[in-house]
Design a protein around this motif. Structure first.
Motif, PDB file in Angstrom:
ATOM      1  N   HIS A   1     -15.662 -34.471 -13.089  1.00  0.00           N
ATOM      2  CA  HIS A   1     -14.948 -33.306 -13.620  1.00  0.00           C
ATOM      3  C   HIS A   1     -15.433 -32.018 -12.968  1.00  0.00           C
ATOM      4  CE1 HIS A   1     -13.067 -30.544 -16.455  1.00  0.00           C
ATOM      5  NE2 HIS A   1     -14.263 -30.018 -16.680  1.00  0.00           N
ATOM      6  N   PHE A   2     -16.737 -31.874 -12.846  1.00  0.00           N
ATOM      7  CA  PHE A   2     -17.293 -30.624 -12.313  1.00  0.00           C
ATOM      8  C   PHE A   2     -17.216 -30.571 -10.794  1.00  0.00           C
ATOM      9  CE2 PHE A   2     -19.157 -31.132 -16.488  1.00  0.00           C
ATOM     10  CZ  PHE A   2     -18.903 -29.891 -17.040  1.00  0.00           C
ATOM     11  N   SER A   3     -17.268 -31.724 -10.139  1.00  0.00           N
ATOM     12  CA  SER A   3     -17.155 -31.714  -8.687  1.00  0.00           C
ATOM     13  C   SER A   3     -15.733 -31.379  -8.233  1.00  0.00           C
ATOM     14  CB  SER A   3     -17.566 -33.081  -8.118  1.00  0.00           C
ATOM     15  OG  SER A   3     -16.657 -34.077  -8.540  1.00  0.00           O
ATOM     16  N   ARG A   4     -14.755 -31.592  -9.110  1.00  0.00           N
ATOM     17  CA  ARG A   4     -13.365 -31.297  -8.769  1.00  0.00           C
ATOM     18  C   ARG A   4     -12.898 -29.935  -9.277  1.00  0.00           C
ATOM     19  NH1 ARG A   4     -11.410 -37.296 -10.705  1.00  0.00           N
ATOM     20  NH2 ARG A   4     -12.211 -38.446  -8.908  1.00  0.00           N
ATOM     21  N   THR A   5     -13.778 -29.208  -9.950  1.00  0.00           N
ATOM     22  CA  THR A   5     -13.409 -27.886 -10.453  1.00  0.00           C
ATOM     23  C   THR A   5     -13.234 -26.922  -9.288  1.00  0.00           C
ATOM     24  OG1 THR A   5     -14.658 -28.274 -12.483  1.00  0.00           O
ATOM     25  CG2 THR A   5     -14.129 -25.987 -11.947  1.00  0.00           C
ATOM     26  N   PRO A   6     -12.104 -26.214  -9.193  1.00  0.00           N
ATOM     27  CA  PRO A   6     -11.892 -25.296  -8.070  1.00  0.00           C
ATOM     28  C   PRO A   6     -12.836 -24.101  -8.118  1.00  0.00           C
ATOM     29  CG  PRO A   6     -10.119 -25.087  -9.682  1.00  0.00           C
ATOM     30  CD  PRO A   6     -10.943 -26.258 -10.104  1.00  0.00           C
ATOM     31  N   PHE A   7     -13.115 -23.555  -6.960  1.00  0.00           N
ATOM     32  CA  PHE A   7     -13.984 -22.392  -6.844  1.00  0.00           C
ATOM     33  C   PHE A   7     -13.305 -21.167  -7.449  1.00  0.00           C
ATOM     34  CE2 PHE A   7     -15.426 -18.629  -4.476  1.00  0.00           C
ATOM     35  CZ  PHE A   7     -16.778 -18.702  -4.743  1.00  0.00           C
ATOM     36  N   ARG A   8     -14.063 -20.366  -8.184  1.00  0.00           N
ATOM     37  CA  ARG A   8     -13.522 -19.153  -8.807  1.00  0.00           C
ATOM     38  C   ARG A   8     -13.840 -17.946  -7.924  1.00  0.00           C
ATOM     39  NH1 ARG A   8     -14.596 -18.501 -15.097  1.00  0.00           N
ATOM     40  NH2 ARG A   8     -13.443 -16.632 -14.497  1.00  0.00           N
ATOM     41  N   ASP A   9     -12.785 -17.322  -7.427  1.00  0.00           N
ATOM     42  CA  ASP A   9     -12.990 -16.172  -6.549  1.00  0.00           C
ATOM     43  C   ASP A   9     -13.307 -14.898  -7.314  1.00  0.00           C
ATOM     44  OD1 ASP A   9     -10.567 -15.715  -7.694  1.00  0.00           O
ATOM     45  OD2 ASP A   9      -9.455 -15.429  -5.817  1.00  0.00           O
TER      46      ASP A   9
ATOM     47  N   SER B   1     -15.870 -14.960  -9.531  1.00  0.00           N
ATOM     48  CA  SER B   1     -17.226 -15.184 -10.033  1.00  0.00           C
ATOM     49  C   SER B   1     -18.199 -14.152  -9.470  1.00  0.00           C
ATOM     50  CB  SER B   1     -17.704 -16.586  -9.654  1.00  0.00           C
ATOM     51  OG  SER B   1     -17.763 -16.726  -8.246  1.00  0.00           O
ATOM     52  N   ILE B   2     -19.204 -13.822 -10.261  1.00  0.00           N
ATOM     53  CA  ILE B   2     -20.253 -12.899  -9.823  1.00  0.00           C
ATOM     54  C   ILE B   2     -21.407 -13.752  -9.318  1.00  0.00           C
ATOM     55  CG2 ILE B   2     -21.793 -11.034 -10.519  1.00  0.00           C
ATOM     56  CD1 ILE B   2     -19.811 -10.388 -12.761  1.00  0.00           C
ATOM     57  N   SER B   3     -21.390 -14.034  -8.028  1.00  0.00           N
ATOM     58  CA  SER B   3     -22.401 -14.916  -7.443  1.00  0.00           C
ATOM     59  C   SER B   3     -22.655 -14.510  -5.998  1.00  0.00           C
ATOM     60  CB  SER B   3     -21.934 -16.377  -7.492  1.00  0.00           C
ATOM     61  OG  SER B   3     -20.786 -16.552  -6.682  1.00  0.00           O
ATOM     62  N   LEU B   4     -23.797 -14.919  -5.490  1.00  0.00           N
ATOM     63  CA  LEU B   4     -24.112 -14.654  -4.082  1.00  0.00           C
ATOM     64  C   LEU B   4     -23.141 -15.379  -3.159  1.00  0.00           C
ATOM     65  CD1 LEU B   4     -28.016 -14.876  -4.158  1.00  0.00           C
ATOM     66  CD2 LEU B   4     -26.596 -12.822  -4.042  1.00  0.00           C
ATOM     67  N   LEU B   5     -22.715 -16.573  -3.576  1.00  0.00           N
ATOM     68  CA  LEU B   5     -21.775 -17.330  -2.754  1.00  0.00           C
ATOM     69  C   LEU B   5     -20.439 -16.594  -2.634  1.00  0.00           C
ATOM     70  CD1 LEU B   5     -21.138 -19.897  -1.201  1.00  0.00           C
ATOM     71  CD2 LEU B   5     -20.484 -20.960  -3.361  1.00  0.00           C
TER      72      LEU B   5
ATOM     73  N   LEU C   1     -18.005 -12.326   4.599  1.00  0.00           N
ATOM     74  CA  LEU C   1     -17.923 -13.132   5.814  1.00  0.00           C
ATOM     75  C   LEU C   1     -16.519 -13.663   6.066  1.00  0.00           C
ATOM     76  CD1 LEU C   1     -21.292 -15.101   5.556  1.00  0.00           C
ATOM     77  CD2 LEU C   1     -20.793 -13.015   6.853  1.00  0.00           C
ATOM     78  N   GLY C   2     -15.688 -13.651   5.033  1.00  0.00           N
ATOM     79  CA  GLY C   2     -14.284 -13.953   5.235  1.00  0.00           C
ATOM     80  C   GLY C   2     -13.902 -15.422   5.295  1.00  0.00           C
ATOM     81  N   PHE C   3     -14.744 -16.340   4.840  1.00  0.00           N
ATOM     82  CA  PHE C   3     -14.318 -17.740   4.859  1.00  0.00           C
ATOM     83  C   PHE C   3     -13.519 -18.055   3.591  1.00  0.00           C
ATOM     84  CE2 PHE C   3     -18.796 -17.609   3.516  1.00  0.00           C
ATOM     85  CZ  PHE C   3     -18.727 -18.178   2.261  1.00  0.00           C
ATOM     86  N   GLY C   4     -12.660 -19.056   3.693  1.00  0.00           N
ATOM     87  CA  GLY C   4     -11.720 -19.383   2.632  1.00  0.00           C
ATOM     88  C   GLY C   4     -12.363 -20.106   1.461  1.00  0.00           C
ATOM     89  N   GLU C   5     -11.604 -20.160   0.364  1.00  0.00           N
ATOM     90  CA  GLU C   5     -12.091 -20.791  -0.857  1.00  0.00           C
ATOM     91  C   GLU C   5     -12.231 -22.308  -0.719  1.00  0.00           C
ATOM     92  OE1 GLU C   5      -9.695 -19.671  -4.161  1.00  0.00           O
ATOM     93  OE2 GLU C   5      -9.730 -17.545  -3.629  1.00  0.00           O
ATOM     94  N   LYS C   6     -11.514 -22.902   0.238  1.00  0.00           N
ATOM     95  CA  LYS C   6     -11.571 -24.353   0.431  1.00  0.00           C
ATOM     96  C   LYS C   6     -12.361 -24.733   1.673  1.00  0.00           C
ATOM     97  CE  LYS C   6      -7.261 -25.250  -1.996  1.00  0.00           C
ATOM     98  NZ  LYS C   6      -5.920 -25.899  -1.969  1.00  0.00           N
ATOM     99  N   SER C   7     -13.169 -23.808   2.176  1.00  0.00           N
ATOM    100  CA  SER C   7     -13.959 -24.100   3.370  1.00  0.00           C
ATOM    101  C   SER C   7     -15.101 -25.048   3.040  1.00  0.00           C
ATOM    102  CB  SER C   7     -14.521 -22.802   3.957  1.00  0.00           C
ATOM    103  OG  SER C   7     -15.483 -22.249   3.082  1.00  0.00           O
ATOM    104  N   TRP C   8     -15.685 -25.644   4.072  1.00  0.00           N
ATOM    105  CA  TRP C   8     -16.782 -26.600   3.876  1.00  0.00           C
ATOM    106  C   TRP C   8     -18.007 -25.900   3.290  1.00  0.00           C
ATOM    107  CZ3 TRP C   8     -21.537 -26.105   6.096  1.00  0.00           C
ATOM    108  CH2 TRP C   8     -21.648 -25.180   7.140  1.00  0.00           C
ATOM    109  N   ILE C   9     -18.153 -24.615   3.533  1.00  0.00           N
ATOM    110  CA  ILE C   9     -19.298 -23.876   2.977  1.00  0.00           C
ATOM    111  C   ILE C   9     -19.231 -23.865   1.455  1.00  0.00           C
ATOM    112  CG2 ILE C   9     -20.413 -21.613   2.848  1.00  0.00           C
ATOM    113  CD1 ILE C   9     -19.500 -21.091   5.695  1.00  0.00           C
ATOM    114  N   ILE C  10     -18.025 -23.634   0.917  1.00  0.00           N
ATOM    115  CA  ILE C  10     -17.849 -23.631  -0.538  1.00  0.00           C
ATOM    116  C   ILE C  10     -18.123 -25.014  -1.102  1.00  0.00           C
ATOM    117  CG2 ILE C  10     -16.156 -23.364  -2.401  1.00  0.00           C
ATOM    118  CD1 ILE C  10     -16.992 -20.708  -1.282  1.00  0.00           C
ATOM    119  N   ARG C  11     -17.616 -26.047  -0.418  1.00  0.00           N
ATOM    120  CA  ARG C  11     -17.788 -27.413  -0.920  1.00  0.00           C
ATOM    121  C   ARG C  11     -19.236 -27.873  -0.859  1.00  0.00           C
ATOM    122  NH1 ARG C  11     -13.356 -28.350   2.450  1.00  0.00           N
ATOM    123  NH2 ARG C  11     -14.658 -29.612   3.809  1.00  0.00           N
ATOM    124  N   MET C  12     -19.978 -27.442   0.146  1.00  0.00           N
ATOM    125  CA  MET C  12     -21.350 -27.920   0.344  1.00  0.00           C
ATOM    126  C   MET C  12     -22.397 -27.033  -0.313  1.00  0.00           C
ATOM    127  SD  MET C  12     -20.944 -30.712   1.867  1.00  0.00           S
ATOM    128  CE  MET C  12     -22.659 -31.061   2.168  1.00  0.00           C
ATOM    129  N   ALA C  13     -22.022 -25.814  -0.708  1.00  0.00           N
ATOM    130  CA  ALA C  13     -22.994 -24.859  -1.252  1.00  0.00           C
ATOM    131  C   ALA C  13     -23.773 -25.395  -2.449  1.00  0.00           C
ATOM    132  CB  ALA C  13     -22.305 -23.541  -1.600  1.00  0.00           C
TER     133      ALA C  13
END
Length: 200
Positions: A120-128, A130-134, A141-153
């Motif tokens: 459930h939590f691994s499939r939760t979409p990233f919240r743009d 959110s107040i976070s360093l990521l 830096l301009g990378f997208g919400e579905k980039s590998w950085i978001i998935r691997m962070a």
């Protein structure tokens, strides 16, 4: 109440504050349960009550997904201090307690355990929003919400935190068969709390 030093009391206060969910007692009331169980675990470990520490940890591990992560720093710490029977008693009592609490749920719907705790939590979409360093990095830096950085962070953050925790706990392991100096015991508990801070 436990007669601990000011340094230990401050370290435990920092451990409580290290988790961002500690103060969300209205919407996330159950997040206080694993933190309270962790405090009880540390208190029992400080008193060398391995079975009680395992019971407290087993209860906490059944409440939230992140609580079992503390098992790895605690296990390394117990292996390092080499108190007779400490790791075995802790692990057996924690496993038995967690098993007794989890068994009814597993028997009812075993597939829900994996679905609700991990998938459930691994499939939760990233919240743009959110107040976070990521998210701040994403904006600048301009990378997208579905980039590998978001998935691997999350995985990189987890591995980094555990690596620092293990480095803090692993230092200066005493020679095999050599008893731990009783005067250094509270210092060892401080090392464990520092490792848990890094992991969380």
């Amino acid at each position: 109440a436990l007669g601990w030093s000011l340094e230990t009391a401050c370290a435990l206060a920092l451990l409580w504050c290290a988790n961002s969910l500690s103060f969300q007692v209205v919407e996330k009331w159950n997040d206080s349960l694993p933190l309270a169980a962790t405090f009880a675990t540390v208190a029992f470990l400080a008193d060398k009550r391995w079975v009680y520490a395992g019971i407290a940890f087993g209860l906490g591990a059944c409440t939230k997904q992140y609580a079992p992560l503390a098992f790895f720093p605690i296990a390394v710490w117990l292996w390092r201090i080499q108190q007779p029977g400490s790791a075995k008693r802790f692990i057996v009592s924690a496993a038995c307690t967690a098993g007794v609490v989890s068994l009814p749920f597993i028997l009812n719907h075993g597939d829900w355990l994996l679905a609700r705790t991990l998938l459930h939590f691994s499939r939760t979409p990233f919240r743009d929003d959110s107040i976070s360093l990521l998210n701040l990095s994403r904006i600048f830096l301009g990378f997208g919400e579905k980039s590998w950085i978001i998935r691997m962070a999350p995985f990189m953050g987890l591995l980094g935190g555990l690596a620092v925790a293990f480095a803090a706990i692993r230092r200066g392991r005493p020679a095999r068969g050599q008893p731990l100096d009783p005067r250094a015991w509270h210092g060892e508990v401080h090392v464990l709390v520092l490792g848990l801070l890094c992991a969380w």
